[in-house]
Design an enzyme around this catalytic site. Structure first.
Site, PDB file in Angstrom:
ATOM      1  N   PRO A 148     -99.362 -44.370  54.255  1.00 34.61           N
ATOM      2  CA  PRO A 148     -98.411 -45.272  53.607  1.00 34.61           C
ATOM      3  C   PRO A 148     -98.917 -46.709  53.572  1.00 34.61           C
ATOM      4  O   PRO A 148     -99.651 -47.136  54.464  1.00 34.61           O
ATOM      5  CB  PRO A 148     -97.162 -45.154  54.476  1.00 34.61           C
ATOM      6  CG  PRO A 148     -97.262 -43.808  55.096  1.00 34.61           C
ATOM      7  CD  PRO A 148     -98.720 -43.547  55.286  1.00 34.61           C
ATOM      8  N   ILE A 267    -105.333 -19.113  50.542  1.00 31.71           N
ATOM      9  CA  ILE A 267    -105.623 -17.805  51.129  1.00 31.71           C
ATOM     10  C   ILE A 267    -105.614 -16.742  50.035  1.00 31.71           C
ATOM     11  O   ILE A 267    -106.521 -15.916  49.930  1.00 31.71           O
ATOM     12  CB  ILE A 267    -104.575 -17.448  52.206  1.00 31.71           C
ATOM     13  CG1 ILE A 267    -104.698 -18.431  53.371  1.00 31.71           C
ATOM     14  CG2 ILE A 267    -104.761 -16.015  52.692  1.00 31.71           C
ATOM     15  CD1 ILE A 267    -103.622 -18.273  54.411  1.00 31.71           C
ATOM     16  N   ALA A 269    -106.038 -17.091  46.865  1.00 26.38           N
ATOM     17  CA  ALA A 269    -107.166 -17.230  45.946  1.00 26.38           C
ATOM     18  C   ALA A 269    -108.399 -16.588  46.557  1.00 26.38           C
ATOM     19  O   ALA A 269    -109.146 -15.885  45.883  1.00 26.38           O
ATOM     20  CB  ALA A 269    -107.427 -18.700  45.643  1.00 26.38           C
ATOM     21  N   ASP A 403     -91.130  -8.527  15.033  1.00 23.59           N
ATOM     22  CA  ASP A 403     -91.798  -7.257  14.731  1.00 23.59           C
ATOM     23  C   ASP A 403     -90.945  -6.071  15.197  1.00 23.59           C
ATOM     24  O   ASP A 403     -91.441  -5.137  15.812  1.00 23.59           O
ATOM     25  CB  ASP A 403     -93.179  -7.234  15.404  1.00 23.59           C
ATOM     26  CG  ASP A 403     -94.121  -6.243  14.732  1.00 23.59           C
ATOM     27  OD1 ASP A 403     -93.820  -5.793  13.608  1.00 23.59           O
ATOM     28  OD2 ASP A 403     -95.146  -5.903  15.351  1.00 23.59           O
TER      29      ASP A 403
END
Ligand code: NAG
Ligand code: NAG
Ligand code: NAG
Ligand code: NAG
Ligand code: NAG
Ligand code: NAG
Ligand code: NAG
Length: 573
Positions: A148, A267, A269, A403
């Site tokens: 900060p 993890i 990934a 369609d």
């Protein structure tokens, strides 16, 4: 095991976007992860659209956040310098835009608050007007070392017009944050600019690009933007949401949840990368290497995962939009996407398996299960109508299927119908809209509404028209284009002329599917035919809505059940 892999595949798909945002590499060239590319002019005045969100909802706070001149900001928004903006309203921010090497940017600074990250500053505080990657490029602190009261240099996305744009009358470029409810035609109307200039300015290749919420687009303007062109949105911009103005305890949870999500997705990934090969070979194993025996139709195969059978669609084309849409829809009468796996630029989509194949196949096969039952056919009509009603009104945005035909309606083991094949579906526009839509879609012959060939908006009523043809197929068993006396004939034309005849009942009895139970069908037949003819009305506005169709079908079914129980009673007594 297979199920775990399946969900790994889906989850990593959903979460990868979150991390992806900050791992792009500069040397891969300009991308939405960075700023707009430098195009020759050193500096200019430019504009940004900021969505007012507490605590950044006043002239003072917004101009402070973006380092723009408060007097100028107040003037252009037609408010006083002390004004507050309503939450979610668009605020025009005038900035100075500079060419800085490869990119344009408008410099501002930001004092870090507790728990800020590069990602939250770019996406939440600056609402996507800055980007995670460019923040990391300009500030040498490591992601994890942010504390900060540090001062961050924040480059904002802006651009100066090119020589070409100047020649065409463009004076300024407005950086616009795409919100959920935005469409190109709306933006064109609102800012009084041409579609072409927007397409060119953003390098969109086709006429009908899909806008992605939380990304920015450039709007070329001949004059300064004015407050009369701004609106208040219904929803927050994506991922905005302030960390500082709500209660601390909740913040802790949010931050914890986000950190957990990031850890989990890393993890996942990793797991995903590890199992990618296995998963692909699992799909191949489940479908017998996409063998002919496993082929259902075309590129759709059945595959056994664990104990359950699924349908696997091997898509060799780009299907991101279709997948995005399928993930949003959830209705018993719309085919369910159970899993998705991306391979090189294309997809495997895993759907629930429909035992009885398509409605067209069911109608073609004389020995189909329950083929003679009016009740089953009305149920199928109701299922399709309910699915379309949901699609037209309860998805966000509403969709048109585009369609609807018997080969795109699938039947499960109980002959309950589900609509499939959303490859041509488009976000719907209202009947009052002046825009045009979806005329690029190649509609199947025999199902095409007459307005499709004309100017004016394409509305959900094109689905109602195709649905009318589908009902005729249910009544007659015939194809939408059928051969009669050696000539190809449109089912829709045949029925309309039949209903206009002097004695429609007699004429209809020649067209009706001969395998249908004739005992108590005459009244049902006439009412079903009338309903489908109503769907085939030339004037789209005069066709019934899907909801009106559902209620009419419910009435027809109730009356049919009453006569059936009446006959049943007759026999018993
Ligand atoms: C400006 O933002 C601060 C917090 O950063 C807030 O306390 C203050 O109320 C805001 N001012 C206005 C006029 O909204
Ligand atoms: C404006 O921003 C600066 C930091 O950039 C901050 O110190 C100051 O308090 C802000 N002023 C107001 C009125 O919010
Ligand atoms: C500015 O606001 C006033 C009322 O507050 C209105 O009469 C005027 O037309 C507005 N001007 C513009 C350019 O919108
Ligand atoms: C904007 O910021 C960049 C990086 O901090 C700096 O190199 C550049 O000189 C600044 N441009 C202006 C016009 O202040
Ligand atoms: C920031 O996170 C810490 C815990 O990591 C928490 O104690 C603090 O209240 C948070 N601050 C804000 C302003 O959300
Ligand atoms: C830069 O902008 C000015 C007007 O603002 C224009 O006359 C000039 O042609 C532009 N230069 C280039 C290289 O685009
Ligand atoms: C702008 O002008 C160029 C030629 O100078 C032209 O090719 C292009 O289509 C024009 N764009 C618009 C949006 O009018």
């Amino acid at each position: 095991m297979n199920h775990i892999l399946l969900s790994v595949c889906i989850l990593s798909f959903l979460t990868s976007q979150v991390i992806q945002n900050c791992i792009n590499k500069d040397d891969e060239g300009p991308s939405p992860a960075f700023l707009y590319t430098f195009s020759g002019n050193q500096s200019c005045k430019a504009f940004l659209i900021f969505i007012s969100q507490p605590p950044y909802n006043s002239v003072t706070n917004i101009s402070n956040l973006t380092i723009s001149e408060p007097g100028e900001l107040a003037r252009i928004n037609n408010v006083t310098r002390k004004a507050m903006f309503p939450t979610n309203s668009e605020v025009i921010v005038p900035v100075n835009c500079y060419g800085q090497g490869q990119y344009y940017q408008s410099n501002t600074t930001y004092i870090l608050k507790p728990n800020d990250t590069y990602f939250t500053v770019a996406s939440n505080t600056y609402q996507g007007l800055s980007t995670c990657d460019s923040l990391m490029r300009e500030n040498l602190y490591h992601q994890l070392n942010l504390i900060p009261n540090m001062v961050l240099q924040v480059p904002l996305r802006c651009a100066c017009p090119t020589t070409n744009q100047i020649a065409n009358g463009t004076m300024y470029l407005l950086t616009y944050l795409v919100n959920w409810d935005d469409t190109i035609p709306d933006i064109v109307d609102r800012f009084h600019v041409s579609t072409k200039s927007i397409l060119e300015a953003n390098g969109f290749p086709d006429e009908n690009p899909n806008l992605t919420p939380s990304t920015t687009i450039l709007i070329p303007l001949p004059t300064e933007p004015s407050s009369s062109e701004t609106i208040t949105h219904h929803q927050k911009p994506v991922m905005s949401g302030s960390f500082y103005n709500s209660k601390n305890k909740r913040n802790v949870y949010i931050v914890l949840a986000i950190s957990l999500l990031i850890v989990l997705s890393v993890i996942l990934a990793a797991v995903f990368l590890f199992y990618k090969k296995i998963f692909r070979s699992d799909i191949e194993k489940a479908t017998g290497k996409f063998s002919n025996e496993n082929r259902i139709k075309g590129s759709v195969y059945c595959g056994v995962f664990g104990q359950k059978i699924f349908a696997v669609k091997n898509m060799s084309r780009e299907a991101t939009e279709e997948v995005k849409m399928l993930k949003k829809i959830n209705h018993f009468n719309l085919i369910k996407l159970e899993g998705v796996c991306k391979k090189h630029g294309s997809y495997y989509l895993v759907f629930e398996y429909m035992e009885n194949g398509s409605l067209r196949e069911w109608l073609n096969e004389n020995k189909s299960k329950d083929r003679g039952s009016w009740n089953k056919r009305i149920q199928i009509a109701l299922d399709v109508a309910n699915g379309l009603h949901y699609l037209h009104h309860f998805t966000e945005p509403p969709y048109i299927h585009m369609d609807v035909k018997s080969s795109n309606i699938l039947l499960n083991s109980d002959l309950r119908a589900k609509i499939a094949n959303f490859g041509l579906a488009r976000a719907a526009m209202m009947e009052t809209s002046s825009g045009e839509l979806a005329r690029d879609v190649v509609v199947t012959r025999g199902y095409m509404a007459p307005e499709y060939g004309k100017a004016g908006p394409v509305t959900p009523k094109v689905d109602v028209y195709a649905y009318g043809v589908l009902m005729l197929e249910l009544i007659t068993g015939k194809d939408a284009n059928f051969i009669q006396d050696g000539m190809e004939e449109l089912l829709s034309a045949a029925i309309v002329s039949t209903m206009e005849a002097k004695n429609p009942e007699a004429e209809l009895s020649l067209l009706v599917d001969p395998t249908l139970d004739g005992n108590n069908g005459t009244d049902v037949l006439l009412r079903m035919a009338e309903l489908s003819v109503a769907c085939l009305t030339q004037e789209p506005a005069r066709r019934p809505t899907m909801w009106e169709i559902v209620s009419t079908l419910l009435k027809i079914r109730a009356d049919l059940e009453r006569t059936e129980s009446f006959y049943a009673g007759f026999i018993t007594f």
